[in-house]
Write a protein that holds these residues in place. Sequence first.
Motif, PDB file in Angstrom:
ATOM      1  N   GLU A 538       0.844  -1.195   0.000  1.00 29.06           N
ATOM      2  CA  GLU A 538       0.000   0.000   0.000  1.00 29.06           C
ATOM      3  C   GLU A 538       0.877   1.242   0.000  1.00 29.06           C
ATOM      4  O   GLU A 538       1.913   1.304   0.675  1.00 29.06           O
ATOM      5  CB  GLU A 538      -0.947   0.023   1.201  1.00 29.06           C
ATOM      6  CG  GLU A 538      -1.981   1.138   1.099  1.00 29.06           C
ATOM      7  CD  GLU A 538      -3.145   0.971   2.074  1.00 29.06           C
ATOM      8  OE1 GLU A 538      -4.144   1.684   1.919  1.00 29.06           O
ATOM      9  OE2 GLU A 538      -3.046   0.120   2.989  1.00 29.06           O
ATOM     10  N   HIS A 553      -5.672  -1.614   3.011  1.00 29.39           N
ATOM     11  CA  HIS A 553      -5.043  -2.932   3.088  1.00 29.39           C
ATOM     12  C   HIS A 553      -5.133  -3.490   4.512  1.00 29.39           C
ATOM     13  O   HIS A 553      -4.853  -2.775   5.484  1.00 29.39           O
ATOM     14  CB  HIS A 553      -3.585  -2.862   2.645  1.00 29.39           C
ATOM     15  CG  HIS A 553      -3.030  -4.191   2.241  1.00 29.39           C
ATOM     16  ND1 HIS A 553      -2.685  -5.169   3.152  1.00 29.39           N
ATOM     17  CD2 HIS A 553      -2.773  -4.715   1.010  1.00 29.39           C
ATOM     18  CE1 HIS A 553      -2.227  -6.220   2.507  1.00 29.39           C
ATOM     19  NE2 HIS A 553      -2.274  -5.977   1.198  1.00 29.39           N
ATOM     20  N   HIS A 614      -5.953   3.662  -6.039  1.00 32.91           N
ATOM     21  CA  HIS A 614      -7.096   3.458  -5.148  1.00 32.91           C
ATOM     22  C   HIS A 614      -7.790   4.798  -4.918  1.00 32.91           C
ATOM     23  O   HIS A 614      -7.201   5.870  -5.105  1.00 32.91           O
ATOM     24  CB  HIS A 614      -6.623   2.860  -3.824  1.00 32.91           C
ATOM     25  CG  HIS A 614      -7.743   2.403  -2.942  1.00 32.91           C
ATOM     26  ND1 HIS A 614      -8.589   1.376  -3.280  1.00 32.91           N
ATOM     27  CD2 HIS A 614      -8.158   2.849  -1.730  1.00 32.91           C
ATOM     28  CE1 HIS A 614      -9.470   1.194  -2.312  1.00 32.91           C
ATOM     29  NE2 HIS A 614      -9.228   2.078  -1.353  1.00 32.91           N
ATOM     30  N   ILE A 620      -2.749   0.429  -3.942  1.00 35.14           N
ATOM     31  CA  ILE A 620      -2.912  -0.718  -3.058  1.00 35.14           C
ATOM     32  C   ILE A 620      -2.807  -1.999  -3.866  1.00 35.14           C
ATOM     33  O   ILE A 620      -3.222  -2.050  -5.029  1.00 35.14           O
ATOM     34  CB  ILE A 620      -4.268  -0.658  -2.303  1.00 35.14           C
ATOM     35  CG1 ILE A 620      -4.394  -1.837  -1.331  1.00 35.14           C
ATOM     36  CG2 ILE A 620      -5.427  -0.620  -3.274  1.00 35.14           C
ATOM     37  CD1 ILE A 620      -5.629  -1.780  -0.463  1.00 35.14           C
ATOM     38  N   CYS A 622      -4.252  -5.393  -3.230  1.00 28.64           N
ATOM     39  CA  CYS A 622      -5.142  -6.235  -2.418  1.00 28.64           C
ATOM     40  C   CYS A 622      -6.397  -6.549  -3.222  1.00 28.64           C
ATOM     41  O   CYS A 622      -6.961  -5.663  -3.875  1.00 28.64           O
ATOM     42  CB  CYS A 622      -5.504  -5.508  -1.117  1.00 28.64           C
ATOM     43  SG  CYS A 622      -6.545  -6.483   0.010  1.00 28.64           S
ATOM     44  N   PRO A 625      -9.868  -4.758  -0.673  1.00 27.36           N
ATOM     45  CA  PRO A 625      -9.609  -3.572   0.151  1.00 27.36           C
ATOM     46  C   PRO A 625     -10.743  -3.326   1.134  1.00 27.36           C
ATOM     47  O   PRO A 625     -11.916  -3.344   0.763  1.00 27.36           O
ATOM     48  CB  PRO A 625      -9.486  -2.445  -0.883  1.00 27.36           C
ATOM     49  CG  PRO A 625     -10.156  -2.952  -2.112  1.00 27.36           C
ATOM     50  CD  PRO A 625      -9.956  -4.432  -2.110  1.00 27.36           C
TER      51      PRO A 625
END
Length: 648
Positions: A538, A553, A614, A620, A622, A625
């Motif tokens: 992140e 995250h 993001h 990020i 992930c 999220p």
Amino acid sequence: MTKRRSSTFFRSPMAIASLTIVALFIVLAIVAPILWGEQASTPNPDALLQPPSPEHPLGTDSLGRDLLLRTLVATRTSLGMALIATLIGAVAGLAIGALPVVLGPRAQRWFASVINTWLAFPVLLVAMLTVILLGAGSTTAIIALALTMTPSFARLAQTLASRVGGSEYLAAARMLGISRSRQFTRYIMPNIAEPVIVNVTISIGGGLLALSSLSFLGVGIQPPEYDWGRMLSEGFEQVYSMPTAVVGPGVAVVVAGITFGMLGEALAGHMRNHGGGRVMSRRKLGAPPRVEGVAAVEAPTSASKPLLTVDGLSVAFPGEHGWIRPVQDVSFSIAPGEIVGVVGESGSGKSVTMMAVAQLAASGAGVTARTLNFDGQDLLELAPAELRKTLTTSIGVVFQDSLTALNPAKRVGSQLAEIPRVHANASGRSANEQAVAALADVSIPDPERRAKQFPHEFSGGMRQRTLIAMAQIGKPSLIIADEPTTALDVTVQQRVLALLRRECKQTGAAAIVVSHDIAVLAELCQRILVMYAGRIVEDVDVRLLADPEKLAHPYTRALAASLPDLETDLTKPLATIAGEPPDLSLPLVGCGFAARCAFATERCRSEAPPMLEHRHGGRIACWHPQDVAESGDTGGAPDRRESEGALV
């Protein structure tokens, strides 16, 4: 401090005794040939093989020469040959063992093979082979002894220099563009000198015994020259009829050998007892440094052209079972004047990443990247000389351990003066003035006096400020600070952080600050790169740390949640992150945090998430999220209210 240490050495009974006898041998070596040289060498047919008497205390030899006078006169030849052979062996050994450290890993491996092969040959075989090739004589004996001593000195120098070679202060010297010859003479040699001197002292005694043995066997010094070994060989023929013929040279060899051994042991004992000692200065200290307040720094505009762009950076080290990859596909950018933090647990790859950016990766590391652009230059395309020049003048590094990052054998002012001397061709006086000014700029009290002191005379906070002064004295565009507040108390931490921020504001330099303490970065930085298992997971604005619910995250949330504050309930256990980081010696499949994440799905365990923009303004990596969980877009993750407790 030096005087205090010297006085304790001279109070040692062993040191006093050995120094007294060595001084006596030196006097004899100088005076005896002048006073009795001719008398000891001139045959006297009227006094052949006489027993001990008041006129001849040890008797005479087969040519009527006084044995005591010959023993005294032979002191110069015996000690001189031993000293010359030992010095040749030591110099050659240092060149073979220590010099490769500044020549690079390939030279180190090659010379290590030479040393190992050399040590495999028996000492006596080397000596006899030398005699066969060159013929018997004093010069041959010296060469033979030097050849047998060289590999042992080389192995000692190799071991000692390898420690210096991995030090941060030598890495800093390389980064500053200091020449290899200067690295060897000013950084390596002073830091290995003490044990080498001890070994040289002990080896003189051993060399004396070895040379006497060669002369005794008839392959050393040849008539009409003589040393103690030659006298023993000649006297051995009359040892049964006149035992005193071997007493003089025999006692001289034994006493000299033991004395130099005692002197070496006394030096070694003194080093063990006082090598790390400190003596507090009794001089009056200057005024305490003024603590600067932490001023706000304006964030760079989004339109700013990046100062540093890193894309796809990976670092790998060879291991027993394949490559270990502490850094994998890292990408980020830094704008001019921006202060960016890098946070993560130990082993997440923070320091390795930044050292790779500064071209200071450890020996044996394999560093690759798709893009490594600094201030408009592609570092991957630059020739080594251009790369070194660019980095040494444009990037400053503040290393983690301030004590090991400063050369313990050089005064602090001299180390700071290296930078203007090397890169600005400043005179010695001008460079020293700039060094003192740099210390004053970082609030070091009484900078002129402090510049003349050694690093161990500084406190931890002063050493850390000195590293900041060293990093910015060349006015770099980027400062990389690796754990700059490690092992410092809270008060000193505040001073160091305030100083780092002030320096960046005054010079316009950007900074990357590596830390495992997210609270430190929250106070200093504008945005934070969160690393886990060698990857950035992140890239987030530091202001979001004040509201963990806005962090996306799960790992970043867990780090923020594990940070106690004044409202933390002390009756409950502190929040932690369950589980352990993955083993990076094994292939990493999927998201590295999946095994510890309460929101992980099968996709997380099988497919690595890409780094994407993001909505919180950062990036990020992930699949799920968590700042969008309230809207129902959990991507198949379990309900956050049920799983939050398992996260921390």
